[in-house]
Design a protein around this motif. Structure first.
Motif, PDB file in Angstrom:
ATOM      1  N   ASP A 205       0.853  -1.190   0.000  1.00 16.87           N
ATOM      2  CA  ASP A 205       0.000   0.000   0.000  1.00 16.87           C
ATOM      3  C   ASP A 205       0.888   1.238   0.000  1.00 16.87           C
ATOM      4  N   SER A 206       0.269   2.385  -0.300  1.00 17.34           N
ATOM      5  CA  SER A 206       1.000   3.650  -0.258  1.00 17.34           C
ATOM      6  C   SER A 206       0.084   4.740   0.284  1.00 17.34           C
ATOM      7  N   SER A 207       0.704   5.765   0.825  1.00 16.43           N
ATOM      8  CA  SER A 207      -0.026   6.912   1.348  1.00 16.43           C
ATOM      9  C   SER A 207       0.826   8.145   1.070  1.00 16.43           C
ATOM     10  N   TYR A 208       0.310   9.319   1.432  1.00 14.89           N
ATOM     11  CA  TYR A 208       1.068  10.541   1.154  1.00 14.89           C
ATOM     12  C   TYR A 208       1.256  11.347   2.422  1.00 14.89           C
ATOM     13  N   VAL A 209       2.522  11.571   2.777  1.00 12.97           N
ATOM     14  CA  VAL A 209       2.885  12.451   3.884  1.00 12.97           C
ATOM     15  C   VAL A 209       3.868  13.463   3.311  1.00 12.97           C
ATOM     16  N   LYS A 210       3.453  14.715   3.281  1.00  8.56           N
ATOM     17  CA  LYS A 210       4.195  15.754   2.556  1.00  8.56           C
ATOM     18  C   LYS A 210       5.630  15.914   3.032  1.00  8.56           C
ATOM     19  N   ASN A 211       5.865  15.877   4.335  1.00  7.68           N
ATOM     20  CA  ASN A 211       7.182  16.212   4.882  1.00  7.68           C
ATOM     21  C   ASN A 211       8.145  15.033   4.928  1.00  7.68           C
ATOM     22  N   LEU A 212       7.771  13.880   4.378  1.00  2.00           N
ATOM     23  CA  LEU A 212       8.649  12.712   4.376  1.00  2.00           C
ATOM     24  C   LEU A 212       9.112  12.397   2.961  1.00  2.00           C
ATOM     25  N   PRO A 213      10.281  11.778   2.815  1.00  8.32           N
ATOM     26  CA  PRO A 213      10.806  11.479   1.480  1.00  8.32           C
ATOM     27  C   PRO A 213       9.901  10.508   0.723  1.00  8.32           C
ATOM     28  N   ALA A 214       9.841  10.683  -0.580  1.00 12.79           N
ATOM     29  CA  ALA A 214       9.059   9.765  -1.415  1.00 12.79           C
ATOM     30  C   ALA A 214       9.663   8.369  -1.329  1.00 12.79           C
ATOM     31  N   GLY A 215       8.801   7.354  -1.183  1.00 18.14           N
ATOM     32  CA  GLY A 215       9.251   5.968  -1.153  1.00 18.14           C
ATOM     33  C   GLY A 215       9.672   5.457   0.203  1.00 18.14           C
ATOM     34  N   CYS A 216       9.708   6.301   1.227  1.00 16.01           N
ATOM     35  CA  CYS A 216      10.108   5.818   2.547  1.00 16.01           C
ATOM     36  C   CYS A 216       8.971   5.015   3.177  1.00 16.01           C
ATOM     37  N   ILE A 217       9.318   4.143   4.101  1.00 14.75           N
ATOM     38  CA  ILE A 217       8.336   3.253   4.725  1.00 14.75           C
ATOM     39  C   ILE A 217       7.590   3.993   5.836  1.00 14.75           C
ATOM     40  N   LEU A 218       6.267   4.018   5.716  1.00 13.29           N
ATOM     41  CA  LEU A 218       5.422   4.685   6.716  1.00 13.29           C
ATOM     42  C   LEU A 218       4.953   3.718   7.797  1.00 13.29           C
ATOM     43  N   ASP A 219       4.642   2.504   7.392  1.00 13.66           N
ATOM     44  CA  ASP A 219       4.096   1.522   8.335  1.00 13.66           C
ATOM     45  C   ASP A 219       4.280   0.132   7.745  1.00 13.66           C
ATOM     46  N   TYR A 220       4.113  -0.890   8.560  1.00 13.54           N
ATOM     47  CA  TYR A 220       4.214  -2.265   8.060  1.00 13.54           C
ATOM     48  C   TYR A 220       3.556  -3.221   9.047  1.00 13.54           C
ATOM     49  N   ASN A 221       3.217  -4.383   8.517  1.00 14.66           N
ATOM     50  CA  ASN A 221       2.514  -5.399   9.296  1.00 14.66           C
ATOM     51  C   ASN A 221       3.081  -6.786   8.963  1.00 14.66           C
ATOM     52  N   PRO A 222       3.494  -7.547  10.014  1.00 20.80           N
ATOM     53  CA  PRO A 222       3.524  -7.291  11.453  1.00 20.80           C
ATOM     54  C   PRO A 222       4.470  -6.132  11.801  1.00 20.80           C
ATOM     55  N   ALA A 223       4.164  -5.466  12.914  1.00 22.01           N
ATOM     56  CA  ALA A 223       4.894  -4.267  13.305  1.00 22.01           C
ATOM     57  C   ALA A 223       6.217  -4.614  13.975  1.00 22.01           C
ATOM     58  N   ALA A 224       7.045  -3.595  14.167  1.00 17.63           N
ATOM     59  CA  ALA A 224       8.347  -3.767  14.808  1.00 17.63           C
ATOM     60  C   ALA A 224       8.187  -4.335  16.220  1.00 17.63           C
ATOM     61  N   GLY A 225       9.084  -5.261  16.568  1.00 24.96           N
ATOM     62  CA  GLY A 225       9.076  -5.842  17.906  1.00 24.96           C
ATOM     63  C   GLY A 225       8.280  -7.128  18.026  1.00 24.96           C
ATOM     64  N   GLN A 226       7.416  -7.413  17.042  1.00 27.42           N
ATOM     65  CA  GLN A 226       6.645  -8.652  17.103  1.00 27.42           C
ATOM     66  C   GLN A 226       7.520  -9.848  16.724  1.00 27.42           C
ATOM     67  N   LYS A 227       7.217 -10.991  17.317  1.00 27.45           N
ATOM     68  CA  LYS A 227       7.949 -12.220  17.002  1.00 27.45           C
ATOM     69  C   LYS A 227       7.194 -13.003  15.935  1.00 27.45           C
ATOM     70  N   VAL A 228       7.916 -13.366  14.886  1.00 22.34           N
ATOM     71  CA  VAL A 228       7.316 -14.125  13.789  1.00 22.34           C
ATOM     72  C   VAL A 228       8.260 -15.260  13.405  1.00 22.34           C
ATOM     73  N   LYS A 229       7.761 -16.193  12.631  1.00 23.17           N
ATOM     74  CA  LYS A 229       8.591 -17.304  12.170  1.00 23.17           C
ATOM     75  C   LYS A 229       9.462 -16.862  11.002  1.00 23.17           C
ATOM     76  N   GLU A 230      10.584 -17.534  10.841  1.00 28.81           N
ATOM     77  CA  GLU A 230      11.454 -17.259   9.710  1.00 28.81           C
ATOM     78  C   GLU A 230      10.702 -17.478   8.404  1.00 28.81           C
ATOM     79  N   GLY A 231      10.992 -16.625   7.419  1.00 25.94           N
ATOM     80  CA  GLY A 231      10.313 -16.746   6.139  1.00 25.94           C
ATOM     81  C   GLY A 231       9.013 -15.997   6.051  1.00 25.94           C
ATOM     82  N   ARG A 232       8.593 -15.349   7.143  1.00 26.54           N
ATOM     83  CA  ARG A 232       7.338 -14.597   7.158  1.00 26.54           C
ATOM     84  C   ARG A 232       7.443 -13.390   6.222  1.00 26.54           C
TER      85      ARG A 232
END
Length: 213
Positions: A75-102
């Protein structure tokens, strides 16, 4: 058969050997099945999702690969003050434990500024009304440009010197200029603004000479 004869097999040592062997086989079979399930489901193996917010996709991919994780842009969204193409969010989020290959699903800042239609304020709004509508839509305004006409009446909207047509689109958050009347009279059709010209004068016509000066 008597009851004594029915239970006499307990005195046979081969019976007990076979029984013990069966118990051992069943135990090993159960252990093998459980161990196989643990290996198949990678029981107990997990990695922590790293923090990649604000990174570019290529940099994040490298970091995820080192953690034996995959990632895709979903997905993509628009935040004016951030560089184009930078990561805004992701799922699963940082700090979560997941299996290898996820697979981690990324939301990035749009690579190009989206366009937005300018509200229809030209020739139907006062300066204050136009300013309120444009600012509410996320646009910015420069100092007004003044032209002869009804005071504080909006005649045009400009973007980078270009007069915008009704419904024309410009980049979201663009800076616009309002062309407003300064209270002076508009030139009327047929008005003459030319300068007087001097006609040839004959040497004997003094009255005519006086009429041109």
């Amino acid at each position: 058969m008597t009851i004594k004869e029915f239970f006499s097999f307990r005195q046979n040592k081969f019976f007990w050997v076979n029984l013990i062997a069966m118990v051992i086989v069943v135990a090993f079979a159960l252990f093998g099945v459980l161990k196989g399930l643990d290996i198949y489901t990678r029981h107990g193996e997990a990695v922590v999702v790293p923090n990649v917010k604000g990174m570019g996709v290529a940099e994040a991919e490298k970091l995820f690969r080192n953690q034996k994780l995959n990632c895709i842009v979903s997905d993509s969204s628009y935040v004016k003050n951030l560089p184009a193409g930078c990561i805004l969010d992701y799922n699963p989020a940082a700090g979560q434990k997941v299996k290898e290959g996820r697979t981690i699903y990324l939301t990035i800042n749009t690579l190009s500024t989206p366009l937005q239609a300018v509200p229809d304020v030209a020739d139907n709004s006062s300066m204050r009304q136009a300013q309120a509508r444009l600012l509410a839509s996320g646009f910015k305004l420069t100092e007004n440009q003044h032209v002869p006409g009804e005071k504080d009446w909006v005649y045009e909207v400009k973007y980078k010197g270009h007069t915008l047509a009704n419904g024309e689109k410009v980049p979201t958050g663009a800076t616009l200029t309002l062309v407003v009347g300064d209270g002076g009279e508009l030139p009327q059709e047929g008005d003459s603004i030319g300068t007087a010209t001097t006609a040839p004068v004959s040497s004997g016509d003094s009255a005519a000479d006086e009429s041109w000066f």
